[in-house]
Design an enzyme around this catalytic site. Structure first.
Site, PDB file in Angstrom:
ATOM      1  N   LYS A   1       0.831  -1.213   0.000  1.00  0.00           N
ATOM      2  CA  LYS A   1       0.000   0.000   0.000  1.00  0.00           C
ATOM      3  C   LYS A   1       0.863   1.260   0.000  1.00  0.00           C
ATOM      4  O   LYS A   1       0.608   2.194  -0.738  1.00  0.00           O
ATOM      5  CB  LYS A   1      -0.921   0.026   1.240  1.00  0.00           C
ATOM      6  CG  LYS A   1      -1.847  -1.169   1.347  1.00  0.00           C
ATOM      7  CD  LYS A   1      -2.728  -1.091   2.591  1.00  0.00           C
ATOM      8  CE  LYS A   1      -1.965  -1.110   3.895  1.00  0.00           C
ATOM      9  NZ  LYS A   1      -1.171  -2.340   4.144  1.00  0.00           N
TER      10      LYS A   1
ATOM     11  N   ARG B   1      -9.771   1.144   8.628  1.00  0.00           N
ATOM     12  CA  ARG B   1      -9.208  -0.143   9.022  1.00  0.00           C
ATOM     13  C   ARG B   1     -10.276  -1.059   9.599  1.00  0.00           C
ATOM     14  O   ARG B   1     -10.008  -2.206   9.918  1.00  0.00           O
ATOM     15  CB  ARG B   1      -8.193   0.179  10.108  1.00  0.00           C
ATOM     16  CG  ARG B   1      -7.060  -0.731  10.277  1.00  0.00           C
ATOM     17  CD  ARG B   1      -6.016  -0.499   9.231  1.00  0.00           C
ATOM     18  NE  ARG B   1      -4.779  -1.109   9.619  1.00  0.00           N
ATOM     19  CZ  ARG B   1      -3.604  -0.712   9.205  1.00  0.00           C
ATOM     20  NH1 ARG B   1      -3.484   0.300   8.379  1.00  0.00           N
ATOM     21  NH2 ARG B   1      -2.533  -1.332   9.585  1.00  0.00           N
TER      22      ARG B   1
ATOM     23  N   ARG C   1      12.085  -5.333   4.656  1.00  0.00           N
ATOM     24  CA  ARG C   1      11.782  -3.895   4.525  1.00  0.00           C
ATOM     25  C   ARG C   1      12.716  -3.060   5.418  1.00  0.00           C
ATOM     26  O   ARG C   1      12.944  -3.390   6.573  1.00  0.00           O
ATOM     27  CB  ARG C   1      10.340  -3.621   4.940  1.00  0.00           C
ATOM     28  CG  ARG C   1      10.054  -2.122   5.028  1.00  0.00           C
ATOM     29  CD  ARG C   1       8.608  -1.790   5.045  1.00  0.00           C
ATOM     30  NE  ARG C   1       7.900  -2.313   6.190  1.00  0.00           N
ATOM     31  CZ  ARG C   1       6.577  -2.219   6.336  1.00  0.00           C
ATOM     32  NH1 ARG C   1       5.855  -1.636   5.399  1.00  0.00           N
ATOM     33  NH2 ARG C   1       6.003  -2.712   7.398  1.00  0.00           N
TER      34      ARG C   1
ATOM     35  N   ARG D   1      11.257  -1.586  11.098  1.00  0.00           N
ATOM     36  CA  ARG D   1      10.128  -1.250  11.962  1.00  0.00           C
ATOM     37  C   ARG D   1       9.987  -2.260  13.086  1.00  0.00           C
ATOM     38  O   ARG D   1      10.122  -3.464  12.852  1.00  0.00           O
ATOM     39  CB  ARG D   1       8.833  -1.218  11.128  1.00  0.00           C
ATOM     40  CG  ARG D   1       8.564   0.169  10.563  1.00  0.00           C
ATOM     41  CD  ARG D   1       7.422   0.221   9.613  1.00  0.00           C
ATOM     42  NE  ARG D   1       6.205  -0.442  10.033  1.00  0.00           N
ATOM     43  CZ  ARG D   1       5.072  -0.421   9.330  1.00  0.00           C
ATOM     44  NH1 ARG D   1       5.029   0.244   8.190  1.00  0.00           N
ATOM     45  NH2 ARG D   1       3.997  -1.044   9.759  1.00  0.00           N
TER      46      ARG D   1
ATOM     47  N   ARG E   1      -0.668  -9.183  12.883  1.00  0.00           N
ATOM     48  CA  ARG E   1      -1.234  -8.102  12.064  1.00  0.00           C
ATOM     49  C   ARG E   1      -2.070  -8.688  10.920  1.00  0.00           C
ATOM     50  O   ARG E   1      -3.108  -8.133  10.540  1.00  0.00           O
ATOM     51  CB  ARG E   1      -0.110  -7.207  11.513  1.00  0.00           C
ATOM     52  CG  ARG E   1       0.486  -6.309  12.596  1.00  0.00           C
ATOM     53  CD  ARG E   1       1.873  -5.801  12.219  1.00  0.00           C
ATOM     54  NE  ARG E   1       1.916  -5.011  11.018  1.00  0.00           N
ATOM     55  CZ  ARG E   1       3.007  -4.830  10.267  1.00  0.00           C
ATOM     56  NH1 ARG E   1       4.149  -5.412  10.614  1.00  0.00           N
ATOM     57  NH2 ARG E   1       2.962  -4.091   9.195  1.00  0.00           N
TER      58      ARG E   1
HETATM   59  P1  AP5 Z   1       4.928  -1.534   1.749  1.00  0.00           P
HETATM   60  O1  AP5 Z   1       4.549  -0.754   0.549  1.00  0.00           O
HETATM   61  O2  AP5 Z   1       5.647  -0.831   2.847  1.00  0.00           O
HETATM   62  O3  AP5 Z   1       3.666  -2.333   2.299  1.00  0.00           O
HETATM   63  P2  AP5 Z   1       2.385  -1.815   3.105  1.00  0.00           P
HETATM   64  O4  AP5 Z   1       1.185  -2.503   2.559  1.00  0.00           O
HETATM   65  O5  AP5 Z   1       2.358  -0.311   3.151  1.00  0.00           O
HETATM   66  O6  AP5 Z   1       2.740  -2.440   4.507  1.00  0.00           O
HETATM   67  P3  AP5 Z   1       2.626  -1.896   5.991  1.00  0.00           P
HETATM   68  O7  AP5 Z   1       3.337  -2.885   6.853  1.00  0.00           O
HETATM   69  O8  AP5 Z   1       3.087  -0.461   6.105  1.00  0.00           O
HETATM   70  O9  AP5 Z   1       1.102  -1.966   6.219  1.00  0.00           O
HETATM   71  P4  AP5 Z   1       0.361  -1.988   7.543  1.00  0.00           P
HETATM   72  O10 AP5 Z   1      -1.040  -1.782   7.080  1.00  0.00           O
HETATM   73  O11 AP5 Z   1       0.576  -3.164   8.399  1.00  0.00           O
HETATM   74  O12 AP5 Z   1       1.047  -0.813   8.367  1.00  0.00           O
HETATM   75  P5  AP5 Z   1       0.645   0.681   8.711  1.00  0.00           P
HETATM   76  O13 AP5 Z   1       1.865   1.476   8.670  1.00  0.00           O
HETATM   77  O14 AP5 Z   1      -0.553   1.134   7.940  1.00  0.00           O
HETATM   78  O15 AP5 Z   1       5.822  -2.789   1.244  1.00  0.00           O
HETATM   79  C1  AP5 Z   1       6.427  -3.689   2.159  1.00  0.00           C
HETATM   80  C2  AP5 Z   1       7.826  -4.080   1.669  1.00  0.00           C
HETATM   81  O16 AP5 Z   1       7.693  -4.806   0.445  1.00  0.00           O
HETATM   82  C3  AP5 Z   1       8.736  -2.874   1.358  1.00  0.00           C
HETATM   83  O17 AP5 Z   1      10.055  -3.218   1.706  1.00  0.00           O
HETATM   84  C4  AP5 Z   1       8.622  -2.707  -0.179  1.00  0.00           C
HETATM   85  O18 AP5 Z   1       9.809  -2.192  -0.746  1.00  0.00           O
HETATM   86  C5  AP5 Z   1       8.382  -4.154  -0.637  1.00  0.00           C
HETATM   87  N1  AP5 Z   1       7.475  -4.224  -1.777  1.00  0.00           N
HETATM   88  C6  AP5 Z   1       6.352  -3.491  -2.012  1.00  0.00           C
HETATM   89  N2  AP5 Z   1       5.757  -3.862  -3.150  1.00  0.00           N
HETATM   90  C7  AP5 Z   1       6.514  -4.879  -3.660  1.00  0.00           C
HETATM   91  C8  AP5 Z   1       6.414  -5.700  -4.831  1.00  0.00           C
HETATM   92  N3  AP5 Z   1       5.400  -5.542  -5.700  1.00  0.00           N
HETATM   93  N4  AP5 Z   1       7.358  -6.656  -5.006  1.00  0.00           N
HETATM   94  C9  AP5 Z   1       8.388  -6.832  -4.133  1.00  0.00           C
HETATM   95  N5  AP5 Z   1       8.546  -6.074  -3.002  1.00  0.00           N
HETATM   96  C10 AP5 Z   1       7.605  -5.110  -2.771  1.00  0.00           C
HETATM   97  O19 AP5 Z   1       0.141   0.504  10.211  1.00  0.00           O
HETATM   98  C11 AP5 Z   1       1.018   0.163  11.247  1.00  0.00           C
HETATM   99  C12 AP5 Z   1       0.258   0.131  12.566  1.00  0.00           C
HETATM  100  O20 AP5 Z   1      -0.289   1.438  12.845  1.00  0.00           O
HETATM  101  C13 AP5 Z   1      -0.956  -0.799  12.604  1.00  0.00           C
HETATM  102  O21 AP5 Z   1      -0.596  -2.127  12.930  1.00  0.00           O
HETATM  103  C14 AP5 Z   1      -1.801  -0.144  13.693  1.00  0.00           C
HETATM  104  O22 AP5 Z   1      -1.282  -0.416  14.980  1.00  0.00           O
HETATM  105  C15 AP5 Z   1      -1.583   1.337  13.420  1.00  0.00           C
HETATM  106  N6  AP5 Z   1      -2.571   1.891  12.488  1.00  0.00           N
HETATM  107  C16 AP5 Z   1      -2.333   2.435  11.259  1.00  0.00           C
HETATM  108  N7  AP5 Z   1      -3.466   2.867  10.711  1.00  0.00           N
HETATM  109  C17 AP5 Z   1      -4.453   2.595  11.598  1.00  0.00           C
HETATM  110  C18 AP5 Z   1      -5.851   2.789  11.588  1.00  0.00           C
HETATM  111  N8  AP5 Z   1      -6.497   3.362  10.544  1.00  0.00           N
HETATM  112  N9  AP5 Z   1      -6.567   2.384  12.675  1.00  0.00           N
HETATM  113  C19 AP5 Z   1      -5.958   1.821  13.734  1.00  0.00           C
HETATM  114  N10 AP5 Z   1      -4.630   1.594  13.811  1.00  0.00           N
HETATM  115  C20 AP5 Z   1      -3.885   1.984  12.746  1.00  0.00           C
END
Ligand code: AP5
Length: 214
Positions: free
Chosen positions: A13, A88, A127, A155, A166
């Site tokens: 994402k 979410r 990552r 992270r 997660r």
């Molecule tokens: P990346 O693009 O970073 O993946 P992502 O889907 O953004 O993954 P996240 O781990 O950031 O998602 P998440 O939803 O768990 O975390 P968030 O920060 O929102 O890609 C991952 C890796 O793969 C990278 O190294 C990239 O280079 C590589 N990659 C990407 N695409 C690729 C491809 N096609 N091929 C090969 N490699 C690839 O949330 C974190 C925490 O915050 C949550 O757990 C929660 O505690 C809190 N939080 C956030 N939002 C909310 C909310 N709305 N409500 C409540 N809690 C929340």
């Protein structure tokens, strides 16, 4: 246009959201990034959020909604936004609809990045983030330049047991949003997120019709 990006942790994402944001020239509002900034800056929201984030749990809705309201009402987002990591759960999605209706706006479309759990574990294991620029790399799939390697960070929630938790939280609380949005008539585009970053980018642009704008 308000576009919601859905997908499991590590589905891509953030990667695709950043590319689409540049392509469409609208901001990406990523609640995870906003929360990590708040944690780093030691704000009240950050202090409350960090224990949930480290455990792979969702941060309470009231904390999130306040942050999203501010971001969506900022002048930057007047022409639209890409929402990454929000909503979410169904209650956040309802709150988002109410917030947008009050501003005479709505969610225009949803993109779901589909990626299998074993791929996610591999992606998140490799990552690394540059704390100076916020740029996200992957040691194997999107390797960082040599000069930034020494300062890259991992992270805290990218440890395998937390990743598995997660994924479970995603399946229980976030995946039902597909039905929610289909049920209220918002177009939902499912994209295979397992290809290369460029291949997925092309597919996202095609699915959303964003090619016409860039
Ligand atoms: P990346 O693009 O970073 O993946 P992502 O889907 O953004 O993954 P996240 O781990 O950031 O998602 P998440 O939803 O768990 O975390 P968030 O920060 O929102 O890609 C991952 C890796 O793969 C990278 O190294 C990239 O280079 C590589 N990659 C990407 N695409 C690729 C491809 N096609 N091929 C090969 N490699 C690839 O949330 C974190 C925490 O915050 C949550 O757990 C929660 O505690 C809190 N939080 C956030 N939002 C909310 C909310 N709305 N409500 C409540 N809690 C929340």
């Amino acid at each position: 246009m308000i576009l919601v990006l859905l997908g499991a942790p590590g589905a891509g994402k953030g990667t695709q959201g950043a590319l689409l944001s540049a392509h469409l020239d609208v901001p990406r509002i990523a609640t995870g990034d906003i929360l990590r900034d708040a944690v780093r800056n030691g704000t009240e929201a950050g202090t409350e959020a960090s224990r949930y984030m480290d455990a792979g749990e969702l941060v309470p809705d009231d904390v999130i909604l306040k942050l999203v309201r501010e971001a969506l009402r900022s002048p930057d987002a007047e022409g639209g936004a890409i929402l990454d990591g929000f909503p979410r759960n169904v209650s956040q999605a309802r709150a988002l609809s109410e917030l947008l209706v009050a501003d005479d706006r709505r969610v225009g479309s949803v993109v779901v990045l589909d990626v299998a759990a074993d791929v996610v574990v591999r992606r998140l294991g490799g990552r690394r983030t540059d704390p100076e620029t916020g740029k996200v790399y992957h040691l194997e799939f999107d390797p960082p330049p040599a000069e930034v390697k020494a300062r890259l960070e991992r992270r805290p929630d990218d440890e395998e047991a937390t990743i598995r938790h997660r994924l479970d939280v995603y399946a229980r609380q976030t995946a039902p949003l597909v039905d929610f949005y289909e049920g209220i008539g918002v177009p939902v585009h499912r994209v295979d997120g397992a290809g290369s970053i460029e291949k997925v980018r092309e597919e996202v642009v095609r699915a959303t019709g964003a090619g016409a704008q860039g």
